[in-house]
Scaffold this motif. Structure first.
Motif, PDB file in Angstrom:
ATOM      1  N   ARG A  62     -10.642  -8.319 -16.558  1.00 32.07           N
ATOM      2  CA  ARG A  62     -11.035  -7.517 -17.808  1.00 32.07           C
ATOM      3  C   ARG A  62     -12.460  -6.714 -17.437  1.00 32.07           C
ATOM      4  O   ARG A  62     -13.077  -6.821 -16.584  1.00 32.07           O
ATOM      5  CB  ARG A  62     -11.459  -8.718 -18.718  1.00 32.07           C
ATOM      6  N   THR A  63     -12.476  -5.618 -18.137  1.00 33.68           N
ATOM      7  CA  THR A  63     -13.436  -4.460 -18.073  1.00 33.68           C
ATOM      8  C   THR A  63     -14.202  -4.168 -19.665  1.00 33.68           C
ATOM      9  O   THR A  63     -13.322  -4.557 -20.598  1.00 33.68           O
ATOM     10  CB  THR A  63     -12.988  -3.256 -17.348  1.00 33.68           C
ATOM     11  N   GLY A  64     -15.382  -4.058 -19.410  1.00 32.70           N
ATOM     12  CA  GLY A  64     -16.020  -3.447 -20.672  1.00 32.70           C
ATOM     13  C   GLY A  64     -17.064  -4.636 -20.958  1.00 32.70           C
ATOM     14  O   GLY A  64     -17.630  -5.522 -20.125  1.00 32.70           O
ATOM     15  N   GLY A  65     -17.953  -4.484 -22.065  1.00 31.68           N
ATOM     16  CA  GLY A  65     -18.914  -5.228 -22.279  1.00 31.68           C
ATOM     17  C   GLY A  65     -20.096  -4.363 -22.500  1.00 31.68           C
ATOM     18  O   GLY A  65     -20.024  -3.098 -22.974  1.00 31.68           O
ATOM     19  N   ILE A  66     -21.334  -4.876 -22.385  1.00 33.33           N
ATOM     20  CA  ILE A  66     -22.596  -4.326 -22.743  1.00 33.33           C
ATOM     21  C   ILE A  66     -22.730  -3.762 -21.120  1.00 33.33           C
ATOM     22  O   ILE A  66     -23.158  -4.679 -20.219  1.00 33.33           O
ATOM     23  CB  ILE A  66     -23.512  -4.909 -23.372  1.00 33.33           C
ATOM     24  N   GLU A  67     -23.235  -2.544 -20.976  1.00 38.15           N
ATOM     25  CA  GLU A  67     -23.939  -2.107 -19.645  1.00 38.15           C
ATOM     26  C   GLU A  67     -24.997  -1.329 -19.901  1.00 38.15           C
ATOM     27  O   GLU A  67     -25.380  -0.757 -21.169  1.00 38.15           O
ATOM     28  CB  GLU A  67     -22.832  -0.995 -19.056  1.00 38.15           C
ATOM     29  N   THR A  68     -26.081  -1.092 -18.844  1.00 44.31           N
ATOM     30  CA  THR A  68     -27.210  -0.304 -18.967  1.00 44.31           C
ATOM     31  C   THR A  68     -26.914   0.741 -17.981  1.00 44.31           C
ATOM     32  O   THR A  68     -26.623   0.650 -16.747  1.00 44.31           O
ATOM     33  CB  THR A  68     -28.310  -1.069 -18.604  1.00 44.31           C
ATOM     34  N   ILE A  69     -26.983   2.242 -18.574  1.00 43.34           N
ATOM     35  CA  ILE A  69     -26.711   3.221 -17.619  1.00 43.34           C
ATOM     36  C   ILE A  69     -27.843   4.216 -17.699  1.00 43.34           C
ATOM     37  O   ILE A  69     -28.725   4.012 -18.805  1.00 43.34           O
ATOM     38  CB  ILE A  69     -25.532   4.049 -17.812  1.00 43.34           C
ATOM     39  N   GLU A  70     -27.949   5.062 -16.901  1.00 45.31           N
ATOM     40  CA  GLU A  70     -29.125   5.986 -16.861  1.00 45.31           C
ATOM     41  C   GLU A  70     -28.494   7.378 -17.847  1.00 45.31           C
ATOM     42  O   GLU A  70     -27.510   7.664 -17.624  1.00 45.31           O
ATOM     43  CB  GLU A  70     -29.370   6.457 -15.302  1.00 45.31           C
ATOM     44  N   ALA A  71     -29.513   7.485 -18.645  1.00 52.05           N
ATOM     45  CA  ALA A  71     -29.060   8.806 -19.567  1.00 52.05           C
ATOM     46  C   ALA A  71     -29.611   9.978 -18.953  1.00 52.05           C
ATOM     47  O   ALA A  71     -30.688   9.908 -18.338  1.00 52.05           O
ATOM     48  CB  ALA A  71     -29.605   8.414 -21.072  1.00 52.05           C
ATOM     49  N   PRO A  72     -29.457  11.149 -19.330  1.00 52.89           N
ATOM     50  CA  PRO A  72     -29.748  12.458 -18.967  1.00 52.89           C
ATOM     51  C   PRO A  72     -31.168  12.706 -19.559  1.00 52.89           C
ATOM     52  O   PRO A  72     -31.635  12.220 -20.488  1.00 52.89           O
ATOM     53  CB  PRO A  72     -28.920  13.453 -19.375  1.00 52.89           C
ATOM     54  N   ILE A  73     -31.992  13.189 -18.673  1.00 55.86           N
ATOM     55  CA  ILE A  73     -33.580  13.836 -19.236  1.00 55.86           C
ATOM     56  C   ILE A  73     -33.646  15.212 -19.043  1.00 55.86           C
ATOM     57  O   ILE A  73     -33.026  15.818 -17.922  1.00 55.86           O
ATOM     58  CB  ILE A  73     -34.445  12.800 -18.391  1.00 55.86           C
ATOM     59  N   HIS A  74     -34.477  15.859 -19.628  1.00 57.87           N
ATOM     60  CA  HIS A  74     -34.530  17.323 -19.629  1.00 57.87           C
ATOM     61  C   HIS A  74     -35.246  17.687 -18.153  1.00 57.87           C
ATOM     62  O   HIS A  74     -36.155  17.099 -17.944  1.00 57.87           O
ATOM     63  CB  HIS A  74     -35.328  17.830 -20.699  1.00 57.87           C
ATOM     64  N   ILE A  75     -34.894  18.675 -17.576  1.00 59.14           N
ATOM     65  CA  ILE A  75     -35.418  18.997 -16.313  1.00 59.14           C
ATOM     66  C   ILE A  75     -36.964  19.352 -16.429  1.00 59.14           C
ATOM     67  O   ILE A  75     -37.578  19.261 -15.314  1.00 59.14           O
ATOM     68  CB  ILE A  75     -34.373  20.105 -15.546  1.00 59.14           C
ATOM     69  N   SER A  76     -37.343  19.897 -17.584  1.00 61.03           N
ATOM     70  CA  SER A  76     -38.799  20.325 -17.839  1.00 61.03           C
ATOM     71  C   SER A  76     -39.670  18.905 -17.716  1.00 61.03           C
ATOM     72  O   SER A  76     -40.791  19.098 -17.724  1.00 61.03           O
ATOM     73  CB  SER A  76     -39.000  21.082 -18.911  1.00 61.03           C
ATOM     74  N   ASN A  77     -38.944  17.733 -17.945  1.00 59.87           N
ATOM     75  CA  ASN A  77     -39.992  16.619 -18.142  1.00 59.87           C
ATOM     76  C   ASN A  77     -39.929  16.014 -16.578  1.00 59.87           C
ATOM     77  O   ASN A  77     -40.548  14.662 -16.768  1.00 59.87           O
ATOM     78  CB  ASN A  77     -39.285  15.548 -19.029  1.00 59.87           C
ATOM     79  N   VAL A  78     -39.312  16.408 -15.698  1.00 60.43           N
ATOM     80  CA  VAL A  78     -39.590  15.904 -14.247  1.00 60.43           C
ATOM     81  C   VAL A  78     -40.514  16.800 -13.338  1.00 60.43           C
ATOM     82  O   VAL A  78     -40.312  17.869 -13.819  1.00 60.43           O
ATOM     83  CB  VAL A  78     -38.387  15.331 -13.775  1.00 60.43           C
ATOM     84  N   MET A  79     -41.075  16.373 -12.387  1.00 61.40           N
ATOM     85  CA  MET A  79     -41.789  16.992 -11.532  1.00 61.40           C
ATOM     86  C   MET A  79     -41.373  16.526 -10.003  1.00 61.40           C
ATOM     87  O   MET A  79     -41.182  15.402  -9.681  1.00 61.40           O
ATOM     88  CB  MET A  79     -43.208  17.128 -11.774  1.00 61.40           C
ATOM     89  N   LEU A  80     -41.224  17.488  -9.104  1.00 56.80           N
ATOM     90  CA  LEU A  80     -40.959  17.101  -7.635  1.00 56.80           C
ATOM     91  C   LEU A  80     -42.084  16.191  -6.991  1.00 56.80           C
ATOM     92  O   LEU A  80     -43.177  16.792  -7.178  1.00 56.80           O
ATOM     93  CB  LEU A  80     -40.469  18.309  -6.873  1.00 56.80           C
TER      94      LEU A  80
END
Length: 113
Positions: free
Chosen positions: A56-74
């Motif tokens: 069986r596959t499925g259910g509740i998962e936690t994944i990383e969602a995209p974030i705007h590139i201007s909100n991150v800094m190297l």
């Protein structure tokens, strides 16, 4: 040439995860967004289904969602703080030929990224 690439260590500078650091897993150039490991995690409900083998596959998962590139800094490799990215051209000699290459560097410390 993109300022942030896959595999870079970045710090979030705004939003609910402000101050957290993580590696860039994927860059979505079309939408100017990045997916960062451990940042902006959301719960996703997937339909429970059964594969041909019977698992069986499925259910509740936690994944990383995209974030705007201007909100991150190297992250600067020397000071471990956020930094801007600059470019410089260098002459590189390979197999007897000189080639001009653009190199990314951290503006805070001047080190190559």
């Amino acid at each position: 040439m993109a300022k942030i690439k896959e595999g870079d260590l970045v710090v979030v500078i705004s939003g609910s995860d402000k101050g957290k650091q993580g590696r860039v897993l994927k860059v979505v150039h079309k939408d100017d967004r990045v997916i960062v490991e451990g940042i902006n995690r959301v719960t996703k409900h997937t339909k429970v289904s059964q594969t041909q083998r019977g698992s069986r596959t499925g259910g509740i998962e936690t994944i990383e969602a995209p974030i705007h590139i201007s909100n991150v800094m190297l992250v600067d490799p020397e000071t471990k703080k956020g930094t801007r990215v600059g470019y410089r051209t260098e002459e590189v000699e390979r197999d007897g030929r000189t080639k001009t290459v653009r190199v990314r560097f951290a503006k805070r410390s001047g080190k190559d990224v």
